[in-house]
Design a protein around this motif. Structure first.
Motif, mmCIF file in Angstrom:
data_model
loop_
_atom_site.group_PDB
_atom_site.id
_atom_site.type_symbol
_atom_site.label_atom_id
_atom_site.label_comp_id
_atom_site.label_asym_id
_atom_site.label_seq_id
_atom_site.Cartn_x
_atom_site.Cartn_y
_atom_site.Cartn_z
ATOM 1 N N MET A 189 0.838 -1.211 0.000
ATOM 2 C CA MET A 189 0.000 0.000 0.000
ATOM 3 C C MET A 189 0.866 1.252 0.000
ATOM 4 O O MET A 189 0.504 2.256 -0.626
ATOM 5 C CB MET A 189 -0.958 -0.011 1.206
ATOM 6 C CG MET A 189 -2.112 -0.988 1.025
ATOM 7 S SD MET A 189 -3.405 -0.815 2.282
ATOM 8 C CE MET A 189 -2.689 -1.708 3.644
ATOM 9 N N GLN A 220 0.904 -18.946 5.464
ATOM 10 C CA GLN A 220 -0.313 -18.150 5.516
ATOM 11 C C GLN A 220 -0.572 -17.571 4.135
ATOM 12 O O GLN A 220 0.348 -17.405 3.325
ATOM 13 C CB GLN A 220 -0.086 -17.003 6.517
ATOM 14 C CG GLN A 220 -1.349 -16.480 7.153
ATOM 15 C CD GLN A 220 -1.168 -15.087 7.732
ATOM 16 O OE1 GLN A 220 -0.207 -14.394 7.422
ATOM 17 N NE2 GLN A 220 -2.108 -14.680 8.550
ATOM 18 N N PHE A 260 -9.960 -8.178 15.386
ATOM 19 C CA PHE A 260 -8.561 -7.995 15.018
ATOM 20 C C PHE A 260 -8.304 -6.492 15.076
ATOM 21 O O PHE A 260 -9.190 -5.701 14.720
ATOM 22 C CB PHE A 260 -8.278 -8.510 13.599
ATOM 23 C CG PHE A 260 -8.643 -9.967 13.406
ATOM 24 C CD1 PHE A 260 -7.896 -10.981 13.983
ATOM 25 C CD2 PHE A 260 -9.754 -10.317 12.638
ATOM 26 C CE1 PHE A 260 -8.249 -12.317 13.807
ATOM 27 C CE2 PHE A 260 -10.112 -11.648 12.465
ATOM 28 C CZ PHE A 260 -9.358 -12.655 13.052
ATOM 29 N N TYR A 262 -6.664 -4.665 13.218
ATOM 30 C CA TYR A 262 -6.488 -4.059 11.887
ATOM 31 C C TYR A 262 -7.738 -4.125 11.023
ATOM 32 O O TYR A 262 -7.694 -3.717 9.859
ATOM 33 C CB TYR A 262 -5.300 -4.697 11.173
ATOM 34 C CG TYR A 262 -5.057 -6.154 11.564
ATOM 35 C CD1 TYR A 262 -4.223 -6.458 12.638
ATOM 36 C CD2 TYR A 262 -5.663 -7.193 10.880
ATOM 37 C CE1 TYR A 262 -4.003 -7.774 13.028
ATOM 38 C CE2 TYR A 262 -5.450 -8.516 11.261
ATOM 39 C CZ TYR A 262 -4.622 -8.795 12.339
ATOM 40 O OH TYR A 262 -4.412 -10.091 12.723
ATOM 41 N N THR A 263 -8.842 -4.678 11.565
ATOM 42 C CA THR A 263 -10.106 -4.701 10.817
ATOM 43 C C THR A 263 -11.260 -4.272 11.712
ATOM 44 O O THR A 263 -11.241 -4.491 12.920
ATOM 45 C CB THR A 263 -10.405 -6.113 10.257
ATOM 46 O OG1 THR A 263 -10.189 -7.064 11.282
ATOM 47 C CG2 THR A 263 -9.563 -6.437 9.041
ATOM 48 N N GLY A 293 -10.391 -19.301 8.864
ATOM 49 C CA GLY A 293 -9.546 -18.111 8.976
ATOM 50 C C GLY A 293 -10.320 -16.935 9.509
ATOM 51 O O GLY A 293 -11.430 -17.087 10.041
ATOM 52 N N GLY A 294 -9.690 -15.760 9.394
ATOM 53 C CA GLY A 294 -10.328 -14.545 9.871
ATOM 54 C C GLY A 294 -10.343 -13.489 8.784
ATOM 55 O O GLY A 294 -9.595 -13.573 7.809
ATOM 56 N N VAL A 298 -10.924 -3.292 6.394
ATOM 57 C CA VAL A 298 -9.664 -2.678 6.839
ATOM 58 C C VAL A 298 -9.946 -1.485 7.756
ATOM 59 O O VAL A 298 -10.764 -0.611 7.440
ATOM 60 C CB VAL A 298 -8.819 -2.227 5.620
ATOM 61 C CG1 VAL A 298 -7.514 -1.580 6.092
ATOM 62 C CG2 VAL A 298 -8.534 -3.409 4.704
ATOM 63 N N GLY A 319 -7.236 -13.554 6.277
ATOM 64 C CA GLY A 319 -6.046 -14.364 6.482
ATOM 65 C C GLY A 319 -6.433 -15.816 6.685
ATOM 66 O O GLY A 319 -7.361 -16.115 7.431
#
Ligand code: 2NL
Length: 351
Positions: A189, A220, A260, A262-263, A293-294, A298, A319
């Protein structure tokens, strides 16, 4: 029969050579040899028998003639065979032999699964990119909304390394083994403007003891899409399309609320069990669902860290563990089997 003498030794040898010379095939030559050397009804056997019926004072001499003839014919026969069926010189190749099948290896089951994941997502327009396993803590934690004292850092403890890494790390950032491939999404990014669609497969590290389902190093694959107007529905549709290609065309996706840093919002990704179709079986532990997964939308703080306008852009990310998918796909009972390089295990995945 006339008793053998010195001249009859020579004449029998000559006769043997003449008949050999006239034989048109190895089979015919073999018959000639048998007529002279065979155990019964051959010239040599007749001479040997003649020893018995000869007068005593001649037995010795006849025995000598019989042996002379036998040895002479044997040695000529050996020469004839050597000439008729030439033996290949040492080191040469007999091109008439069937080939030896070469031992061909094949890909590791984790590589097979990783490649399938990559193929599915790249068909959907995601570019596969890879990043360094040795990272700095800013790309691995700070930029992902996990500042220094954030408790999520303890849950993702890893090895810190003494030497700094080159590149665009902040001066005070420590060096570590990445705990997720998200660090590379941050780098991507920083280097690209939206819209972006990437997947980042690779090895990641966490402080974990090796047991049936955990490993301190594992594979991963994370995905990230950023654009204008992307929603949770896009995330769910993307994962549904993936799950149907990877596991079963009738599989369903369920999002279970999670967290999480980051989300926001965040969710665990469950798939309806493709073995019992949700009814409950041993594979889904009678729940009808399997967690793979998760994921989430964002977090705006992540966009701020990389210089994206969080008012303008939205994005989704997920992920998935590669071993986890391989364990489900192949019904493997112990994650350690993937790392032991035992051919008895690996050979069960020819591809
Ligand atoms: C899990 C959960 C997840 C992400 C990974 C991500 C990456 C960026 C921004 C936001 Cl750059 N999110 N990745 C998001 C949600 C979950 O992984 O359990 N993995 C095995």
């Amino acid at each position: 029969m006339m008793l053998p003498d010195a001249s009859s030794v020579q004449s029998e040898i000559a006769r043997f050579e003449a008949e050999l010379a006239q034989s048109a095939s190895l089979r015919e030559a073999q018959a000639v040899r048998d007529r002279f050397l065979g155990r019964k009804n051959s010239v040599v056997s007749a001479w040997m028998q003649a020893i018995g019926s000869a007068p005593p004072e001649q037995k010795r001499e006849i025995g000598r003639f019989a042996n002379e003839l036998k040895q002479a014919i044997e040695s000529r026969w050996e020469q004839y065979q050597a000439a008729a069926a030439p033996v290949a010189p040492a080191g040469s190749v007999d091109v008439t032999l069937p080939g030896r099948e070469p031992l061909v290896g094949h890909r590791h089951p984790l590589t097979i699964v990783r490649t399938q994941l990559e193929e599915i997502f790249t068909r959907m327009g995601f570019a596969a990119v890879e990043g360094p396993e040795v990272e700095d803590e800013w790309h691995c934690f700070d930029a992902l909304n996990m500042p220094a004292e954030h408790p999520a850092r303890d849950m993702q403890d890893t090895l810190y390394l003494a030497s700094p890494i080159a590149g665009d790390s902040p001066a005070d950032a420590r060096t570590l083994l990445r705990t997720h491939t998200s660090a590379m999404q941050i780098r991507y990014m920083q280097a690209h403007k939206p819209p972006i669609r990437i997947i980042v497969p690779g090895r990641v590290y966490r402080r974990d003891d090796l047991d049936l389902t955990h490993s301190p190093a594992f594979g991963q694959i994370e995905g990230l899409a950023v654009g204008e107007g992307l929603s949770l529905a896009d995330l769910k549709g993307t994962l549904l399309a993936f799950a149907r290609q990877m596991f079963s065309p009738t599989v369903r996706v369920r999002f279970r609320p999670s967290f999480f840093p980051y989300t926001e919002p965040s969710a665990e990704i469950d798939l309806s069990c493709w073995q019992c179709d949700g009814a409950g079986c041993s594979m889904c532990k009678k729940t009808g669902w399997i967690e793979i997964g998760g994921c989430g939308m964002v977090h705006p703080a992540v966009f701020e860290a990389v210089g994206y306008d969080p008012e303008r852009y939205t994005g989704f990310a997920w992920g998935i563990g590669i071993e986890r998918i391989a364990i489900l796909r192949y019904r493997v009972e112990d994650i350690r089997l993937f790392y032991e390089n035992d051919l008895r295990f690996l050979e069960q995945f020819p591809y």
